[in-house]
Design an enzyme around this catalytic site. Sequence first.
Site, PDB file in Angstrom:
ATOM      1  N   GLU A   1       0.841  -1.205   0.000  1.00  0.00           N
ATOM      2  CA  GLU A   1       0.000   0.000   0.000  1.00  0.00           C
ATOM      3  C   GLU A   1       0.879   1.258   0.000  1.00  0.00           C
ATOM      4  O   GLU A   1       1.864   1.359   0.742  1.00  0.00           O
ATOM      5  CB  GLU A   1      -0.855  -0.022   1.276  1.00  0.00           C
ATOM      6  CG  GLU A   1      -1.784   1.176   1.440  1.00  0.00           C
ATOM      7  CD  GLU A   1      -2.602   1.072   2.733  1.00  0.00           C
ATOM      8  OE1 GLU A   1      -2.206   0.282   3.628  1.00  0.00           O
ATOM      9  OE2 GLU A   1      -3.626   1.780   2.834  1.00  0.00           O
TER      10      GLU A   1
ATOM     11  N   LYS B   1      -9.195   2.343  -2.680  1.00  0.00           N
ATOM     12  CA  LYS B   1      -9.517   1.723  -1.390  1.00  0.00           C
ATOM     13  C   LYS B   1     -10.907   2.153  -0.914  1.00  0.00           C
ATOM     14  O   LYS B   1     -11.249   3.335  -0.964  1.00  0.00           O
ATOM     15  CB  LYS B   1      -8.459   2.155  -0.374  1.00  0.00           C
ATOM     16  CG  LYS B   1      -8.526   1.504   0.989  1.00  0.00           C
ATOM     17  CD  LYS B   1      -7.323   1.959   1.837  1.00  0.00           C
ATOM     18  CE  LYS B   1      -7.234   1.297   3.189  1.00  0.00           C
ATOM     19  NZ  LYS B   1      -5.986   1.698   3.912  1.00  0.00           N
TER      20      LYS B   1
ATOM     21  N   CYS C   1      -5.489  -3.061   2.071  1.00  0.00           N
ATOM     22  CA  CYS C   1      -5.398  -3.091   3.534  1.00  0.00           C
ATOM     23  C   CYS C   1      -6.742  -3.210   4.269  1.00  0.00           C
ATOM     24  O   CYS C   1      -7.313  -4.281   4.309  1.00  0.00           O
ATOM     25  CB  CYS C   1      -4.593  -1.890   4.024  1.00  0.00           C
ATOM     26  SG  CYS C   1      -3.689  -2.219   5.569  1.00  0.00           S
TER      27      CYS C   1
END
Lengths: 545, 545
Positions: free
Chosen positions: A44, A115, A151
């Site tokens: 990330e 994300k 994540c």
Amino acid sequence: MSVLTFALAQFSPRVGDLLANAKQMVQLAEQAKQKGADVIVFPELAVTGYPPEDLLLRASMNKRVRNALDVLKQVNGITMVVGYPHQDDHPTQPQPRYNSAAVLCDGKILGVYHKQYLPNYSVFDERRYFTTGSQHVILEIKGQKVGLLVCEDIWQEKPICQLKKLGADLAVVLNASPFETGKHDRRKQLLQTQTKANAIPLAYVNCVGGQDDLVFDGGSMAVNADGSIAAEANRFSEQILLTEFDCETHAFKQQPAVAALSPLAETYQTLVVGVRDYVNRSGFPGVILGLSGGVDSALSLAIAVDALGPERVNAVMMPFAYTAQISLDDAAAQAKRLNVAYHVAEIHNIVNSFVSTLHPFFGDSDVGVTEENLQARTRGMLLMALSNKFGHLVLTTGNKSEMAVGYATLYGDMAGGYDVLKDVYKTQVFELCRYRNSLEETPVIPERVISRPPSAELRPDQVDQDSLPPYEILDAILQGYIEHDLSQTALVEQGFDCDVVNRIINMVDRNEYKRRQSAIGPRVTSRAFGRERRYPLVNGWQAGD
Amino acid sequence: MSVLTFALAQFSPRVGDLLANAKQMVQLAEQAKQKGADVIVFPELAVTGYPPEDLLLRASMNKRVRNALDVLKQVNGITMVVGYPHQDDHPTQPQPRYNSAAVLCDGKILGVYHKQYLPNYSVFDERRYFTTGSQHVILEIKGQKVGLLVCEDIWQEKPICQLKKLGADLAVVLNASPFETGKHDRRKQLLQTQTKANAIPLAYVNCVGGQDDLVFDGGSMAVNADGSIAAEANRFSEQILLTEFDCETHAFKQQPAVAALSPLAETYQTLVVGVRDYVNRSGFPGVILGLSGGVDSALSLAIAVDALGPERVNAVMMPFAYTAQISLDDAAAQAKRLNVAYHVAEIHNIVNSFVSTLHPFFGDSDVGVTEENLQARTRGMLLMALSNKFGHLVLTTGNKSEMAVGYATLYGDMAGGYDVLKDVYKTQVFELCRYRNSLEETPVIPERVISRPPSAELRPDQVDQDSLPPYEILDAILQGYIEHDLSQTALVEQGFDCDVVNRIINMVDRNEYKRRQSAIGPRVTSRAFGRERRYPLVNGWQAGD
């Protein structure tokens, strides 16, 4: 058998140095290609390093990101999955910024995922910078449908479930997940649960290395749809983990398991990596620390030597009237055993000059904390002077129990740039000493340092337990109050003495001002002092239910 | 004529002391009732104070909120609009927490509104704690439809527009809006625009007082649907502003305008309130500061005296070999003029004792920054010793220009608990001195202190401009870089020398470690060092486009 080979690029990007990160990513991609990888997956926000904090708000950030992506576009013959901050340009209207993963191949961007779950708790402030994405991205690579996640997405139920519904054959997850005690086991359990529940394999890539108070511990892995872990990278070190995905059976090839680290071993490594990366990435030639003959400075010294090598570590013993001979002996013995530069500088003259300068003000007032602080601050000033002259970073050695209750002198033993044990309770300090000693035949920390009663040696025959409850009790109360947010009532219900609990809670709350000016140090617990525990200084909260 | 009388309760809640806040709110409600108010409106999160930070996460927070609301429910005969954190109870599942406004009357909760826009930028971290509300609340009081909004809601277009569409006759807005230069003018413009565009009057209530680095400046007001300001509270002081709303014309009754404060006056008041509330609410008997004969300590002293009165302020002059006689004379003159306790403590003996203790390490190395820091740190240690002995808070006096470029000594002149000028550029320090001098016939700051060239007096004939560009240039670059996020290129395009810009930017970035350990101080600009400027310590960012 048709195979899709993934390279999980567990590396350590440098926060803020986008060009250097991009160049390193190019090298890693070339290496992975030579080893036969079809796809390389980076962590990330690999381009900026994590967490970039307010660097994301800088006017030239987008330009630098574009330049870094241009560097990455020069790579041919391998598909790259790259974490970076994405913001479209617009002449007048600021566009939303996303925490994104781009798929690059042969100079082209094949797709970009944003994300969807932005953590804004604990050490994370992602909603300060990013907008949540709303669309899944699945790309076909060698006939396999690869879904992207970043994540926090994998810690939620929905995203991986939707990827499966949308027909993904596997998921790749880009992470910047910092260490805390027990976290790696939780990650494993989570990934096993998620793969099994959704019958989809995944590749999980984490970064490594220390960034200020955070230490990223790696442990990247490939997990199959039955929840079994097929491949696993080392913890705490850079590694390209290659893992072959069988396009027919839709499973990663099983590799030998990696031995798990004990809780003490992973904590110790976290401290070593924290020191190493802070010192090296700040450009210091080495470190200096005060060696007192006590257990905190002893452990800090051992960690510093493991992090930097003995030739970059300097220890100074600064005795005063209350320093016991065994403190002098043990400090010297430890410095010799670890082969570090060792010096002694007595502080009597300096302390006396303070006392006489202050006499017109103090008169014949009782000697007390003020005079104790003079000793600690004289030592801090000497270390800072040596640091200023020779360029070594001053390591401080205060542990979490002390930082919690304010058993430390601001600008004294708290003076320095990095506090090795800041998030380590005193009881754990003892355990870590024994752990480190167990690694070699000759103990690096003299047994007597561990077994004698802890003392700040700031007045005659002082021991810590004069002013604090036994460390077993203190640490248990602190852990309940700090890590588990337990109230006074809840702690008393657990069997702790009510007065002791009240006293400890008040000390913790009242000493926020000291911690606010303290050095950073590596986070090892789930609630370190620092960016994840935000309390007002002026605070009318009283202990109670 | 039917009238609905509002009391806008511009007061200063204490963060964390919920019960004390509730009791004060009861008193204010009783006062308002006696003055004929039908409704009293309190600021945002009045029950907890603002910002409560991680106190919101404490296990007993909800219980304390309920207890506080129970206290408020004892009030009869007046409607209360109360800002508080709302979280429903649930035996197992944690429920969402909202930043809410409850309407209470005669022991009953008539309605609860949840804030819809949660700021998570600048000094604000509301998404760390709160969930966004999604429903408007309009309550009928004396036949008038009153819509509720909380702070950030009014800075957006939608909420007030929807209240109007839903038939509200007026809106009340609960705020905790901290001071920054020019902010009050922007608030006024905003409220005028919003009322006019939506043809709806509103009552705006802000809190006052200092909380750590934030100073809330009040300025509550009632604005009519034509954009005219009908009633306005003072800035920086507690006040119940009564304003009558005509239920037929739907307008607040016009009251005489309040004189606007000049930018210098409002900045000065912010600094005074910041010092006053930090010292008083932390329970210090008074303050102590080092008086150098320079302009920063001179201004800090004047502010401290205005905040606390001369009897609570102690000044110490700590001369060394490089201290000019005029510094001694001017420091003494100023202390005398302001009528504060004043002492002189020479630091030669202490500095010499450090030099001789360090001689075995330093040998005949060149004298430089290390030795300068010894002087500054000796002064810091003396002030801390006096503080430890007598309990006064040490005020530090570093200005924003110095904090920006690291022109200050960690644990030296930076030692202390509150930095009065932390967010005031050096050029503004001069302006504020002249402003303060203009308030009285005899200037409180000797003219020579303002007109002589600034010097740290740490080596012979030193002046700041030996190592820094002229402050006019330095401050302009800093302001561009810090407040306006301008890149190096943008600054050079504005006409600044490229090398100077690079040097300054690098100094700002490199000195983040010093600021991280610095005392807090009152925020006056739109980008203070502290919670609103979050940069990594280990930072590979290089100046450049």
